[in-house]
Design a protein around this motif. Structure first.
Motif, PDB file in Angstrom:
ATOM      1  N   UNK A   9       6.470  16.885  24.180  1.00  0.00           N
ATOM      2  CA  UNK A   9       5.333  17.258  23.348  1.00  0.00           C
ATOM      3  C   UNK A   9       5.074  16.125  22.367  1.00  0.00           C
ATOM      4  N   UNK A  10       6.060  15.871  21.521  1.00  0.00           N
ATOM      5  CA  UNK A  10       6.007  14.688  20.673  1.00  0.00           C
ATOM      6  C   UNK A  10       7.410  14.382  20.176  1.00  0.00           C
ATOM      7  N   UNK A  11       7.615  13.133  19.833  1.00  0.00           N
ATOM      8  CA  UNK A  11       8.879  12.701  19.236  1.00  0.00           C
ATOM      9  C   UNK A  11       8.549  11.900  17.987  1.00  0.00           C
ATOM     10  N   UNK A  12       9.426  11.978  16.999  1.00  0.00           N
ATOM     11  CA  UNK A  12       9.198  11.310  15.721  1.00  0.00           C
ATOM     12  C   UNK A  12      10.412  10.451  15.380  1.00  0.00           C
ATOM     13  N   UNK A  13      10.144   9.206  15.020  1.00  0.00           N
ATOM     14  CA  UNK A  13      11.190   8.263  14.631  1.00  0.00           C
ATOM     15  C   UNK A  13      10.858   7.693  13.255  1.00  0.00           C
ATOM     16  N   UNK A  14      11.881   7.253  12.537  1.00  0.00           N
ATOM     17  CA  UNK A  14      11.614   6.435  11.368  1.00  0.00           C
ATOM     18  C   UNK A  14      10.927   5.153  11.829  1.00  0.00           C
ATOM     19  N   UNK A 141      -0.096   8.829  23.221  1.00  0.00           N
ATOM     20  CA  UNK A 141      -0.546   8.418  21.893  1.00  0.00           C
ATOM     21  C   UNK A 141       0.654   7.952  21.084  1.00  0.00           C
ATOM     22  N   UNK A 142       0.484   6.840  20.387  1.00  0.00           N
ATOM     23  CA  UNK A 142       1.539   6.308  19.528  1.00  0.00           C
ATOM     24  C   UNK A 142       0.943   6.079  18.145  1.00  0.00           C
ATOM     25  N   UNK A 143       1.501   6.743  17.141  1.00  0.00           N
ATOM     26  CA  UNK A 143       1.054   6.552  15.768  1.00  0.00           C
ATOM     27  C   UNK A 143       2.159   5.930  14.944  1.00  0.00           C
ATOM     28  N   UNK A 144       1.790   5.036  14.028  1.00  0.00           N
ATOM     29  CA  UNK A 144       2.798   4.398  13.185  1.00  0.00           C
ATOM     30  C   UNK A 144       2.339   4.384  11.735  1.00  0.00           C
ATOM     31  N   UNK A 145       3.163   4.986  10.892  1.00  0.00           N
ATOM     32  CA  UNK A 145       2.960   4.988   9.447  1.00  0.00           C
ATOM     33  C   UNK A 145       4.330   4.846   8.815  1.00  0.00           C
ATOM     34  N   UNK A 146       4.753   5.839   8.028  1.00  0.00           N
ATOM     35  CA  UNK A 146       6.146   5.870   7.584  1.00  0.00           C
ATOM     36  C   UNK A 146       7.044   6.242   8.760  1.00  0.00           C
ATOM     37  N   UNK A 147       6.448   6.939   9.709  1.00  0.00           N
ATOM     38  CA  UNK A 147       7.136   7.362  10.910  1.00  0.00           C
ATOM     39  C   UNK A 147       6.428   6.785  12.134  1.00  0.00           C
ATOM     40  N   UNK A 148       7.111   6.797  13.258  1.00  0.00           N
ATOM     41  CA  UNK A 148       6.470   6.503  14.540  1.00  0.00           C
ATOM     42  C   UNK A 148       6.431   7.809  15.318  1.00  0.00           C
ATOM     43  N   UNK A 149       5.228   8.212  15.691  1.00  0.00           N
ATOM     44  CA  UNK A 149       5.030   9.435  16.467  1.00  0.00           C
ATOM     45  C   UNK A 149       4.590   9.038  17.867  1.00  0.00           C
ATOM     46  N   UNK A 150       5.257   9.560  18.867  1.00  0.00           N
ATOM     47  CA  UNK A 150       4.817   9.342  20.240  1.00  0.00           C
ATOM     48  C   UNK A 150       4.577  10.709  20.864  1.00  0.00           C
ATOM     49  N   UNK A 151       3.399  10.877  21.454  1.00  0.00           N
ATOM     50  CA  UNK A 151       2.998  12.180  21.972  1.00  0.00           C
ATOM     51  C   UNK A 151       2.341  12.008  23.334  1.00  0.00           C
ATOM     52  N   UNK A 152       2.534  13.019  24.170  1.00  0.00           N
ATOM     53  CA  UNK A 152       1.872  13.065  25.474  1.00  0.00           C
ATOM     54  C   UNK A 152       0.859  14.211  25.408  1.00  0.00           C
ATOM     55  N   UNK A 153      -0.414  13.890  25.116  1.00  0.00           N
ATOM     56  CA  UNK A 153      -1.396  14.954  24.882  1.00  0.00           C
ATOM     57  C   UNK A 153      -1.611  15.840  26.105  1.00  0.00           C
ATOM     58  N   UNK A 154      -1.837  17.107  25.829  1.00  0.00           N
ATOM     59  CA  UNK A 154      -2.240  18.056  26.858  1.00  0.00           C
ATOM     60  C   UNK A 154      -3.695  18.434  26.601  1.00  0.00           C
ATOM     61  N   UNK A 155      -4.165  19.431  27.312  1.00  0.00           N
ATOM     62  CA  UNK A 155      -5.530  19.922  27.115  1.00  0.00           C
ATOM     63  C   UNK A 155      -5.747  20.375  25.672  1.00  0.00           C
ATOM     64  N   UNK A 156      -4.665  20.804  25.010  1.00  0.00           N
ATOM     65  CA  UNK A 156      -4.766  21.354  23.664  1.00  0.00           C
ATOM     66  C   UNK A 156      -4.432  20.335  22.571  1.00  0.00           C
ATOM     67  N   UNK A 157      -4.208  19.092  22.933  1.00  0.00           N
ATOM     68  CA  UNK A 157      -3.931  18.073  21.929  1.00  0.00           C
ATOM     69  C   UNK A 157      -2.504  17.551  22.022  1.00  0.00           C
ATOM     70  N   UNK A 158      -2.107  16.728  21.054  1.00  0.00           N
ATOM     71  CA  UNK A 158      -2.835  16.401  19.822  1.00  0.00           C
ATOM     72  C   UNK A 158      -3.989  15.432  20.068  1.00  0.00           C
TER      73      UNK A 158
END
Length: 300
Positions: A9-14, A141-158
């Motif tokens: 769904x998603x994973x979060x890293x520092x 999707x890969x987001x980077x701020x204070x954290x790194x978020x990696x997500x595999x979007x489905x029909x419902x998001x993110x």
């Protein structure tokens, strides 16, 4: 047969600070979560978050169409090859924030569709700017701020904007922590403490690791760091490995991951005791900035 990444769904890293650590995290993310069938990778993060470094770690050898130091290739290879109908590369890079100064979003979206139809992979920085005209989400999707978020979007998001709303807001804490960390190391070295043997992460803060316990009073270190913060010195990147803090220079492998001046560091404090980590057999100095998070899992 399902692969492990298909359960994601998603994973979060520092989000680490420094070139080597960001590269290593990027390589690990690719190994853990990407499939050869993932053709569209959306990367989201504000300026100075380390997007280019993370992409370099995830896709070694990928030539970025532009980065913080220079414009690498013009015309944009993706557009040029879409026009000729011959895609010569397996993977393409697009920085939407940069390319929108030259090209209409619909033209970029059409080129992305053509490349994917030809089996090419496209890595899109600032993917949230392409999503409305592309009319499909990224495979990853890969987001980077204070954290790194990696997500595999489905029909419902993110959705890309959901990732953006998290990482854009949190990046300021990462920059504050990085600036406070470098100032603390500078003060420690002036007091005769050698360079830290390692670094760990904590939300809205930093951890310096030492094989031997330093012999300095951490209350005094905090006081000296706060004096530098209060003087509101400008923090300026100088090349790829150096920053200046006022008239003081120091080595830094993440020179853009800083606040603009020391006065932007809020609520700095050090734990007054050295923390001994039995698992790592190291002594740790812990610094914090900003408002304390309500819980470890807040906003994850």
């Amino acid at each position: 047969m399902l692969q492990i990444h298909e359960y994601l769904m998603h994973a979060v890293y520092f989000a680490p600070r420094g070139r080597r650590r960001i590269h290593e995290l990027g390589a690990d993310l690719t190994h853990r979560y990407l499939s050869a069938e993932d053709l569209l990778i959306g990367v989201i993060g504000d300026a100075g978050a380390g997007k280019s470094l993370l992409i370099q770690g995830m896709f070694p050898g990928l030539e970025l169409s532009n980065d913080d130091e220079r414009i690498n290739t013009r015309p944009l290879p993706l557009l040029h090859h879409a026009e000729t109908g011959s895609f010569e590369h397996h993977t393409y890079h697009v920085d939407m924030c940069f390319e929108l100064a030259f090209t209409q979003p619909a033209v970029l979206a059409d080129a992305v569709h053509k490349a994917m139809k030809d089996g090419c992979r496209i890595v899109v920085e600032h993917f949230e700017l392409l999503y409305p005209v592309l009319k499909r989400n990224a495979d990853v999707l890969v987001g980077i701020g204070e954290e790194v978020i990696i997500a595999r979007p489905s029909f419902f998001g993110p959705l890309p904007e959901e990732i953006k709303s998290i990482v854009y807001k949190s990046l300021y804490h990462r920059k504050m922590a990085h600036s406070a960390e470098d100032i603390t190391q500078m003060v420690l070295q002036r007091m005769g403490v050698p360079k830290a043997d390692g670094h760990d992460d904590v939300r809205q803060g930093f951890i310096l690791c030492y094989l031997e316990q330093p012999k300095v009073d951490l209350a005094l270190v905090e006081e000296l760091v706060k004096e530098i913060i209060d003087k509101d010195y400008p923090i300026i990147p100088e090349g790829i490995n150096t920053i200046s803090i006022g008239d003081m220079k120091m080595k830094c492998t993440g020179p853009r991951i800083h606040v603009r001046s020391t006065g932007e560091i809020k609520n700095f404090s050090l734990y007054k005791d050295y923390l001994y980590d039995q698992l790592q057999d190291m002594y740790k100095i812990v610094g914090m900035v900003g408002e304390r998070p309500k819980s470890f899992f807040a906003n994850i």
